[in-house]
Structure formats: structure tokens, C-alpha cells
Design a protein around this motif. Sequence first.
Motif, mmCIF file in Angstrom:
data_model
loop_
_atom_site.group_PDB
_atom_site.id
_atom_site.type_symbol
_atom_site.label_atom_id
_atom_site.label_comp_id
_atom_site.label_asym_id
_atom_site.label_seq_id
_atom_site.Cartn_x
_atom_site.Cartn_y
_atom_site.Cartn_z
ATOM 1 N N ASP A 48 8.576 14.408 0.663
ATOM 2 C CA ASP A 48 9.414 15.429 0.037
ATOM 3 C C ASP A 48 10.723 15.681 0.775
ATOM 4 O O ASP A 48 11.400 16.663 0.502
ATOM 5 N N GLY A 49 11.076 14.832 1.714
ATOM 6 C CA GLY A 49 12.337 15.007 2.427
ATOM 7 C C GLY A 49 12.203 15.642 3.788
ATOM 8 O O GLY A 49 13.196 15.770 4.514
ATOM 9 N N ALA A 50 10.987 16.050 4.165
ATOM 10 C CA ALA A 50 10.790 16.661 5.483
ATOM 11 C C ALA A 50 11.040 15.631 6.583
ATOM 12 O O ALA A 50 10.567 14.499 6.498
ATOM 13 N N GLU A 51 11.767 16.034 7.610
ATOM 14 C CA GLU A 51 12.135 15.094 8.679
ATOM 15 C C GLU A 51 10.922 14.546 9.417
ATOM 16 O O GLU A 51 10.933 13.401 9.869
ATOM 17 N N TRP A 52 9.862 15.362 9.558
ATOM 18 C CA TRP A 52 8.695 14.901 10.315
ATOM 19 C C TRP A 52 8.052 13.692 9.642
ATOM 20 O O TRP A 52 7.412 12.874 10.321
ATOM 21 N N ILE A 53 8.211 13.555 8.343
ATOM 22 C CA ILE A 53 7.653 12.388 7.644
ATOM 23 C C ILE A 53 8.460 11.144 7.957
ATOM 24 O O ILE A 53 7.930 10.115 8.384
ATOM 25 N N TRP A 54 9.785 11.233 7.781
ATOM 26 C CA TRP A 54 10.630 10.041 7.954
ATOM 27 C C TRP A 54 10.723 9.633 9.417
ATOM 28 O O TRP A 54 10.857 8.448 9.724
ATOM 29 N N VAL A 94 0.858 -1.176 0.000
ATOM 30 C CA VAL A 94 0.000 0.000 0.000
ATOM 31 C C VAL A 94 0.901 1.235 0.000
ATOM 32 O O VAL A 94 1.952 1.252 0.648
ATOM 33 N N VAL A 95 0.524 2.251 -0.774
ATOM 34 C CA VAL A 95 1.323 3.479 -0.896
ATOM 35 C C VAL A 95 0.697 4.572 -0.043
ATOM 36 O O VAL A 95 -0.521 4.796 -0.096
ATOM 37 N N LEU A 96 1.527 5.228 0.726
ATOM 38 C CA LEU A 96 1.115 6.326 1.606
ATOM 39 C C LEU A 96 1.934 7.558 1.229
ATOM 40 O O LEU A 96 3.162 7.509 1.230
ATOM 41 N N SER A 97 1.269 8.626 0.883
ATOM 42 C CA SER A 97 1.944 9.880 0.568
ATOM 43 C C SER A 97 1.374 10.973 1.450
ATOM 44 O O SER A 97 0.150 11.068 1.622
ATOM 45 N N VAL A 98 2.227 11.802 2.011
ATOM 46 C CA VAL A 98 1.768 12.800 2.985
ATOM 47 C C VAL A 98 2.539 14.098 2.800
ATOM 48 O O VAL A 98 3.711 14.098 2.422
ATOM 49 N N ASP A 99 1.862 15.214 3.062
ATOM 50 C CA ASP A 99 2.487 16.525 2.921
ATOM 51 C C ASP A 99 1.687 17.521 3.754
ATOM 52 O O ASP A 99 0.638 17.194 4.311
ATOM 53 N N LEU A 138 11.958 9.149 -1.647
ATOM 54 C CA LEU A 138 12.039 10.604 -1.747
ATOM 55 C C LEU A 138 11.418 11.030 -3.075
ATOM 56 O O LEU A 138 11.772 10.504 -4.133
ATOM 57 N N ASP A 139 10.490 11.959 -3.005
ATOM 58 C CA ASP A 139 9.821 12.443 -4.210
ATOM 59 C C ASP A 139 10.852 12.851 -5.267
ATOM 60 O O ASP A 139 11.717 13.691 -5.031
ATOM 61 N N GLU A 162 27.905 21.711 -1.675
ATOM 62 C CA GLU A 162 28.007 20.887 -0.465
ATOM 63 C C GLU A 162 26.624 20.552 0.083
ATOM 64 O O GLU A 162 26.381 19.429 0.560
ATOM 65 N N ASP A 163 25.711 21.512 0.002
ATOM 66 C CA ASP A 163 24.340 21.261 0.455
ATOM 67 C C ASP A 163 23.681 20.197 -0.416
ATOM 68 O O ASP A 163 22.969 19.319 0.098
ATOM 69 N N LEU A 164 23.901 20.264 -1.727
ATOM 70 C CA LEU A 164 23.311 19.290 -2.640
ATOM 71 C C LEU A 164 23.872 17.897 -2.395
ATOM 72 O O LEU A 164 23.116 16.911 -2.355
ATOM 73 N N ILE A 165 25.185 17.806 -2.187
ATOM 74 C CA ILE A 165 25.817 16.509 -1.910
ATOM 75 C C ILE A 165 25.294 15.934 -0.594
ATOM 76 O O ILE A 165 24.976 14.739 -0.496
ATOM 77 N N ALA A 166 25.207 16.781 0.419
ATOM 78 C CA ALA A 166 24.713 16.316 1.719
ATOM 79 C C ALA A 166 23.271 15.836 1.625
ATOM 80 O O ALA A 166 22.899 14.816 2.214
ATOM 81 N N TYR A 167 22.452 16.553 0.850
ATOM 82 C CA TYR A 167 21.039 16.183 0.698
ATOM 83 C C TYR A 167 20.902 14.834 0.000
ATOM 84 O O TYR A 167 20.164 13.958 0.447
ATOM 85 N N TYR A 168 21.637 14.641 -1.098
ATOM 86 C CA TYR A 168 21.567 13.381 -1.837
ATOM 87 C C TYR A 168 22.171 12.233 -1.034
ATOM 88 O O TYR A 168 21.678 11.100 -1.099
ATOM 89 N N SER A 169 23.226 12.511 -0.288
ATOM 90 C CA SER A 169 23.849 11.459 0.520
ATOM 91 C C SER A 169 22.916 11.013 1.642
ATOM 92 O O SER A 169 22.813 9.817 1.943
ATOM 93 N N GLU A 170 22.226 11.973 2.258
ATOM 94 C CA GLU A 170 21.310 11.643 3.353
ATOM 95 C C GLU A 170 20.153 10.778 2.864
ATOM 96 O O GLU A 170 19.699 9.870 3.571
ATOM 97 N N HIS A 171 19.667 11.048 1.646
ATOM 98 C CA HIS A 171 18.497 10.348 1.128
ATOM 99 C C HIS A 171 18.843 9.307 0.072
ATOM 100 O O HIS A 171 17.943 8.844 -0.644
#
Length: 305
Positions: free
Chosen positions: A143-149, A42-47, A162-163, A224-233
Amino acid sequence: MGVWNVVQRLGESATRYSEGLSQYHADSRSEGASTREAPPVVVLSVDGCMLGMQVRTQRRRRQGDEVLPPLPPVEEGRFHDVKTGVLLLPSERVQTSPGRHSVVRRFLVSCLGNADTIFARLYAQLRELGWVSPDTVVVIVGDGAEWIWNRATMFVRRCEILDFWHALEHAWAFARLNYGEGSQQAAGWVHRMAEDRRAGKVEEVIARLKHMRPKTPELREKLEDLIAYYSEHAGRMHYDEYLRLGYGIGSGAVESAHKQVVHARFRQAGMRWSEAGASRLLALRLLLLNDSWALLDRLPMVSVA
């Protein structure tokens, strides 16, 4: 005023029913619907989105011919967060045209509350539908928001995605700064990034980013922000596998739900809402959009202050 009173009373009844459903299914001893035919996935999407709130704390009432004083000005930041979630089955996602899919059936959940509230209601709806069993895989698209994960961990068997388009926005932010707004070079660079990520080459994309040598401190910080974002997700970006399994890689379903549940009714020009009024009308709108309007026949007409 007669219509307004009826809507408020019915809305309050629907709100209490939704809250009671969440409390009931939150108890491990409660019985949900039969899970003998629970889907394997089942797919759950939230925002979340923002809703403008009223500047007064309670409804004003005119006494006789008294002229009401003007309302105080709207203060900065007087908004309330509305969380919306969508539940659907991958097996009911059909391809209407090349590259475009539609959902045969979906269930919408929304609330004027915090992250814990929306996930409690999503879980309650899953149990009420009989869609979650010990063997069901819950696919969470966000969408990457911490409250979701942070709250996705409530599902033991889960797949976090990740969307795709949200992740692409981060690449565009760097490309515009590095190659220039509207340049063909920026579009080509982002297109290659998108194709590689869609093919599941997440580690290759990150490695290629690390080999870039920006010339300015601003560009270096953005990279650096882009690398950190992709590495985290990175673990949530195996898009080739998600597409093969039919899960989907975007949060279009919940974005559409925002427009239908919230924007179309609650965010028209000049609209401001009390917390009670917004909660009641949200509950009624969900019954309408979920094709559950007949449920009102079984709910008591409650009184409101």
C-alpha cells in the motif's frame, strides 16, 4: 481453565516452531524444500493492523475469596501492530465472474512483531514450500508503506506493485477537496484517472496533474502531495503490464487475510490481549487457516508460566 491451559501450551509450541523455522531458513547454510518445481512467479502481499492489548502486565490470580480490584483504565495508544502476509501463485488465480478473481490456494503468515519479523517468516515459508529459486520472480504488492519497500530488496528478482485502490484513494482525497464532496465532477475526474492508470499511462497522469492550477494554498499543497506520491511510485504503477502477466493489481488477498486471521478472532467487542496470549493464538489460527492443523501432532506439548 483446562481448555485454556491446553490452548496456551499448544499455542506456545506452535509459536516456537514458527520462530525456529524463521531462524533455520535465515541461515544460508540451511536446506529448504526442493526447488526443482519452483514456480516462475510467486505473489507476496503484506500489510499491518492494530490489536488492542491488555492494561495489565501479567495475569491476575485470585487468592481465596479475595475480591480483585478493578483494572486500570485503558490508556490512549495501548495497541500492538500485527503484520500479516499472503503467499499465492498467479497461476492459481481463477476468474469466478467477469472482473472478479478468486485464489485456489494461499498461505497465510502473521506475527505480533515488527517488519523484519514478518519478512523473515514470509521468506521461511517460501523456502519451506520450495516456492523460491534463483529464477523465481517475487511480486510484492503493498500500500505504499516504506517498511514494505525497504525490505522488498531482500528478493533480487522482484516486481513491486503499488496497490491500485490505495493509490486511487489519494486521487479521491484531492478530488473531494477540489470539486466538492459527492460531486459528479469529482467522480468523473477520478474515473478518468483510474482508467488512464489502468492503461499504464502513468507519466501522462503525472504531466496532467502538473498542468493543473489550484486556486487556494490548501489545494496547491494537496496537489503537490499527490504529484509527489505518484512520482515516487511511478515504477510500481505499470498496471497494464501487471494485468497482462496475471499478477493482479490490488491487495485484496491480504485485506481478506486480516479479516480472517485477526479481525474475526482478535478484534471482537471488548477484547484485549496479552502479548504471549495473542502470539500463541495467532500461531494456532494460522495452522487452522493454512490447513496445517495436523502439524500439532508432531509438536511437543510445552509448559508455560
